[in-house]
Scaffold this motif. Structure first.
Motif, PDB file in Angstrom:
ATOM      1  N   THR A 115      42.918  36.830  42.885  1.00  0.00           N
ATOM      2  CA  THR A 115      41.650  37.057  43.229  1.00  0.00           C
ATOM      3  C   THR A 115      42.215  36.957  44.927  1.00  0.00           C
ATOM      4  OG1 THR A 115      41.183  34.347  44.441  1.00  0.00           O
ATOM      5  CG2 THR A 115      40.517  36.056  41.909  1.00  0.00           C
ATOM      6  N   ARG A 116      43.127  36.957  45.932  1.00  0.00           N
ATOM      7  CA  ARG A 116      43.675  37.929  46.700  1.00  0.00           C
ATOM      8  C   ARG A 116      44.588  39.094  47.124  1.00  0.00           C
ATOM      9  NH1 ARG A 116      39.548  34.642  50.212  1.00  0.00           N
ATOM     10  NH2 ARG A 116      38.611  33.897  49.465  1.00  0.00           N
ATOM     11  N   LEU A 117      44.220  39.926  46.858  1.00  0.00           N
ATOM     12  CA  LEU A 117      45.298  40.489  46.793  1.00  0.00           C
ATOM     13  C   LEU A 117      45.508  41.508  48.044  1.00  0.00           C
ATOM     14  CD1 LEU A 117      46.680  41.774  43.383  1.00  0.00           C
ATOM     15  CD2 LEU A 117      47.335  39.969  44.701  1.00  0.00           C
ATOM     16  N   TYR A 118      43.891  41.450  48.380  1.00  0.00           N
ATOM     17  CA  TYR A 118      43.946  42.549  50.106  1.00  0.00           C
ATOM     18  C   TYR A 118      44.070  41.693  50.892  1.00  0.00           C
ATOM     19  CZ  TYR A 118      43.230  46.546  52.724  1.00  0.00           C
ATOM     20  OH  TYR A 118      42.847  47.387  53.682  1.00  0.00           O
ATOM     21  N   SER A 119      42.573  40.840  50.794  1.00  0.00           N
ATOM     22  CA  SER A 119      42.956  40.371  51.981  1.00  0.00           C
ATOM     23  C   SER A 119      44.179  38.658  52.712  1.00  0.00           C
ATOM     24  CB  SER A 119      41.871  39.013  51.925  1.00  0.00           C
ATOM     25  OG  SER A 119      42.103  37.747  50.680  1.00  0.00           O
ATOM     26  N   GLN A 120      45.163  38.390  51.453  1.00  0.00           N
ATOM     27  CA  GLN A 120      45.803  37.849  51.920  1.00  0.00           C
ATOM     28  C   GLN A 120      47.522  38.677  51.820  1.00  0.00           C
ATOM     29  OE1 GLN A 120      45.606  34.117  49.998  1.00  0.00           O
ATOM     30  NE2 GLN A 120      44.019  33.176  50.898  1.00  0.00           N
ATOM     31  N   GLY A 121      47.491  39.423  50.736  1.00  0.00           N
ATOM     32  CA  GLY A 121      48.297  39.963  50.622  1.00  0.00           C
ATOM     33  C   GLY A 121      48.683  41.126  50.587  1.00  0.00           C
ATOM     34  N   GLY A 122      47.388  42.086  51.416  1.00  0.00           N
ATOM     35  CA  GLY A 122      47.252  43.239  51.725  1.00  0.00           C
ATOM     36  C   GLY A 122      47.910  44.279  50.652  1.00  0.00           C
ATOM     37  N   LEU A 123      47.264  43.869  49.543  1.00  0.00           N
ATOM     38  CA  LEU A 123      48.131  44.704  48.545  1.00  0.00           C
ATOM     39  C   LEU A 123      46.656  45.254  47.841  1.00  0.00           C
ATOM     40  CD1 LEU A 123      49.947  46.390  46.262  1.00  0.00           C
ATOM     41  CD2 LEU A 123      49.770  43.849  44.824  1.00  0.00           C
ATOM     42  N   ARG A 124      46.571  46.346  47.961  1.00  0.00           N
ATOM     43  CA  ARG A 124      44.939  47.215  47.139  1.00  0.00           C
ATOM     44  C   ARG A 124      45.365  47.369  45.921  1.00  0.00           C
ATOM     45  NH1 ARG A 124      39.557  47.382  49.268  1.00  0.00           N
ATOM     46  NH2 ARG A 124      40.290  48.745  51.367  1.00  0.00           N
ATOM     47  N   CYS A 125      44.291  46.754  44.822  1.00  0.00           N
ATOM     48  CA  CYS A 125      44.592  46.639  43.461  1.00  0.00           C
ATOM     49  C   CYS A 125      42.699  47.114  43.642  1.00  0.00           C
ATOM     50  CB  CYS A 125      44.606  45.368  42.846  1.00  0.00           C
ATOM     51  SG  CYS A 125      46.393  45.602  42.717  1.00  0.00           S
ATOM     52  N   ILE A 147      39.262  33.626  38.339  1.00  0.00           N
ATOM     53  CA  ILE A 147      38.303  35.055  38.855  1.00  0.00           C
ATOM     54  C   ILE A 147      36.576  35.015  39.044  1.00  0.00           C
ATOM     55  CG2 ILE A 147      38.319  36.628  37.683  1.00  0.00           C
ATOM     56  CD1 ILE A 147      41.155  37.797  37.329  1.00  0.00           C
ATOM     57  N   PHE A 148      36.237  34.584  37.790  1.00  0.00           N
ATOM     58  CA  PHE A 148      35.187  34.243  37.729  1.00  0.00           C
ATOM     59  C   PHE A 148      34.334  33.740  39.054  1.00  0.00           C
ATOM     60  CE2 PHE A 148      35.319  35.463  33.353  1.00  0.00           C
ATOM     61  CZ  PHE A 148      33.881  35.604  32.808  1.00  0.00           C
ATOM     62  N   SER A 149      34.974  32.493  39.319  1.00  0.00           N
ATOM     63  CA  SER A 149      34.998  32.288  40.327  1.00  0.00           C
ATOM     64  C   SER A 149      34.706  33.205  41.829  1.00  0.00           C
ATOM     65  CB  SER A 149      35.907  30.949  40.729  1.00  0.00           C
ATOM     66  OG  SER A 149      35.402  30.377  41.867  1.00  0.00           O
ATOM     67  N   ALA A 150      35.718  33.730  42.481  1.00  0.00           N
ATOM     68  CA  ALA A 150      35.725  34.407  42.740  1.00  0.00           C
ATOM     69  C   ALA A 150      34.830  35.903  42.853  1.00  0.00           C
ATOM     70  CB  ALA A 150      37.637  35.393  43.086  1.00  0.00           C
ATOM     71  N   ALA A 151      34.532  35.818  41.484  1.00  0.00           N
ATOM     72  CA  ALA A 151      33.408  37.287  41.491  1.00  0.00           C
ATOM     73  C   ALA A 151      32.199  36.714  41.803  1.00  0.00           C
ATOM     74  CB  ALA A 151      34.154  38.507  40.384  1.00  0.00           C
ATOM     75  N   GLY A 152      31.895  35.742  41.336  1.00  0.00           N
ATOM     76  CA  GLY A 152      30.516  35.275  41.146  1.00  0.00           C
ATOM     77  C   GLY A 152      29.364  35.637  40.478  1.00  0.00           C
ATOM     78  N   PRO A 153      28.583  34.902  39.811  1.00  0.00           N
ATOM     79  CA  PRO A 153      27.548  35.029  39.182  1.00  0.00           C
ATOM     80  C   PRO A 153      27.987  36.592  38.940  1.00  0.00           C
ATOM     81  CG  PRO A 153      26.485  34.213  41.167  1.00  0.00           C
ATOM     82  CD  PRO A 153      27.725  34.432  41.446  1.00  0.00           C
ATOM     83  N   ALA A 154      27.780  37.559  39.223  1.00  0.00           N
ATOM     84  CA  ALA A 154      27.361  39.272  38.960  1.00  0.00           C
ATOM     85  C   ALA A 154      28.509  39.941  37.574  1.00  0.00           C
ATOM     86  CB  ALA A 154      27.644  39.545  40.109  1.00  0.00           C
ATOM     87  N   LEU A 155      29.748  38.659  38.347  1.00  0.00           N
ATOM     88  CA  LEU A 155      30.642  39.390  36.515  1.00  0.00           C
ATOM     89  C   LEU A 155      30.394  38.355  35.615  1.00  0.00           C
ATOM     90  CD1 LEU A 155      32.982  40.340  35.826  1.00  0.00           C
ATOM     91  CD2 LEU A 155      34.198  37.985  36.256  1.00  0.00           C
ATOM     92  N   GLU A 156      29.680  37.511  35.663  1.00  0.00           N
ATOM     93  CA  GLU A 156      28.949  37.401  34.043  1.00  0.00           C
ATOM     94  C   GLU A 156      27.597  38.286  33.858  1.00  0.00           C
ATOM     95  OE1 GLU A 156      28.552  32.761  34.005  1.00  0.00           O
ATOM     96  OE2 GLU A 156      28.227  33.071  31.905  1.00  0.00           O
ATOM     97  N   VAL A 157      26.928  38.704  34.194  1.00  0.00           N
ATOM     98  CA  VAL A 157      26.306  39.321  34.154  1.00  0.00           C
ATOM     99  C   VAL A 157      26.724  40.819  33.008  1.00  0.00           C
ATOM    100  CG1 VAL A 157      24.147  40.300  34.816  1.00  0.00           C
ATOM    101  CG2 VAL A 157      24.343  37.822  35.555  1.00  0.00           C
ATOM    102  N   ALA A 158      27.192  41.109  34.070  1.00  0.00           N
ATOM    103  CA  ALA A 158      28.355  42.993  33.921  1.00  0.00           C
ATOM    104  C   ALA A 158      29.147  42.661  32.301  1.00  0.00           C
ATOM    105  CB  ALA A 158      29.153  43.055  34.886  1.00  0.00           C
ATOM    106  N   THR A 159      30.101  40.849  32.786  1.00  0.00           N
ATOM    107  CA  THR A 159      30.441  40.767  31.169  1.00  0.00           C
ATOM    108  C   THR A 159      29.640  40.853  30.222  1.00  0.00           C
ATOM    109  OG1 THR A 159      31.965  39.900  32.805  1.00  0.00           O
ATOM    110  CG2 THR A 159      32.104  39.615  29.928  1.00  0.00           C
ATOM    111  N   LYS A 160      28.415  40.201  29.932  1.00  0.00           N
ATOM    112  CA  LYS A 160      27.839  40.411  29.134  1.00  0.00           C
ATOM    113  C   LYS A 160      27.127  41.148  28.286  1.00  0.00           C
ATOM    114  CE  LYS A 160      25.660  35.893  29.107  1.00  0.00           C
ATOM    115  NZ  LYS A 160      25.187  35.159  30.242  1.00  0.00           N
TER     116      LYS A 160
END
Ligand code: AR6
Length: 234
Positions: A115-125, A147-160
């Motif tokens: 959940t932090r690949l770009y901000s902490q690792g510099g790897l854009r995915c 992942i659910f925690s980092a993505a926020g409630p928007a992910l649960e809605v989009a997943t449904k």
């Protein structure tokens, strides 16, 4: 460049992720191509932690499926991610991928929080995979909770909107809304939820050590995951 050896140090240090292939040619993608613009799927090792799938067998399946799909994804990249430099699955897969001469520009391993690949690792995915539960719900620990925690409630809605549940061996592609922190901060446009085989008797649908079925379901899971990534590329 040293990363943490466990999850607790991840949360307390400004940790940089680490690409583990040591022999990557410099400028190997050409002078006009920024690594940030290369479509990239980051994925965790499905089923090998909470679902207790044998790591040696899982590494064989991962390398087999990666070898098949690096040929299909064009210039895109596949990246196996885990939290720690001590990750057994990363070292097994790295060794087996090298033995099979899999192109290390198109497939490599990476130590960091997915959940932090770009901000902490510099790897854009632009796409990340989740080792999901069958209910496609937040929580439960591991990479799913992260992942659910980092993505926020928007992910649960989009997943449904895409699916109510998942069968073992299947994956579902979820476009991530632009108001999700994972979209804004990390540049992730899609999450692919994958349900792998479960060998843990304390979780539902346990395969009770049936590795003939387990390996088949794990192969199916990676096939669905990588086909999902191909559908995002098109
Ligand atoms: N970043 C990168 N890799 C991670 C992270 C992270 N933040 N967190 C864990 N891993 P697991 P499973 C690695 O247990 O075995 C959940 O509760 C971890 O080291 O997340 O498929 C779900 O709800 C390991 O290599 O998934 C399901 O019920 C890999 O991710 C169940 O667990 C997968 O570990 C799925 O179990």
């Amino acid at each position: 460049c040293k990363g943490p050896d466990n999850l607790s140090s991840l949360s307390t240090t400004a940790y940089k992720g680490v690409k583990e292939s040591e022999d990557l040619p410099k400028h190997s993608i050409g002078p006009d191509v920024s690594p940030d613009s290369i479509p990239t799927l980051a994925f965790p090792s499905i089923s090998t932690a909470d679902f207790q799938f044998n790591i040696e067998k899982a590494s064989d399946v991962i390398v087999e499926k990666v070898e098949e799909y690096v040929k299909k994804v064009g210039n895109a990249r596949l990246v196996l991610v885990d939290l720690s430099h001590g990750s057994k699955i990363l070292s097994l897969v790295r060794a087996k991928a090298a033995q099979r001469n899999i192109d290390n520009k198109k497939f490599f391993t990476f130590v960091g929080d997915i959940t932090r690949l770009y901000s902490q690792g510099g790897l854009r995915c632009n796409v990340i995979a989740n080792a999901a539960n069958w209910r496609l719900k937040p929580g439960g620990g591991g990479v799913n909770a992260a992942i659910f925690s980092a993505a926020g409630p928007a992910l649960e809605v989009a997943t449904k909107e895409q699916a109510a549940s998942l069968l073992p061996g299947h994956a579902v592609v979820v476009p991530l809304p632009s108001n999700s922190p994972l979209y804004n901060r990390e540049g992730v446009s899609h999450i692919i939820h994958v349900l792998g085989p479960n060998m843990n008797p304390q979780r539902s649908n346990c395969l009770k050590d049936d590795y003939v079925k387990g390996c088949k379901v794990l192969r199916d899971a990676y096939t669905s995951l990588f086909d999902g990534f191909l559908s995002v590329l098109r």
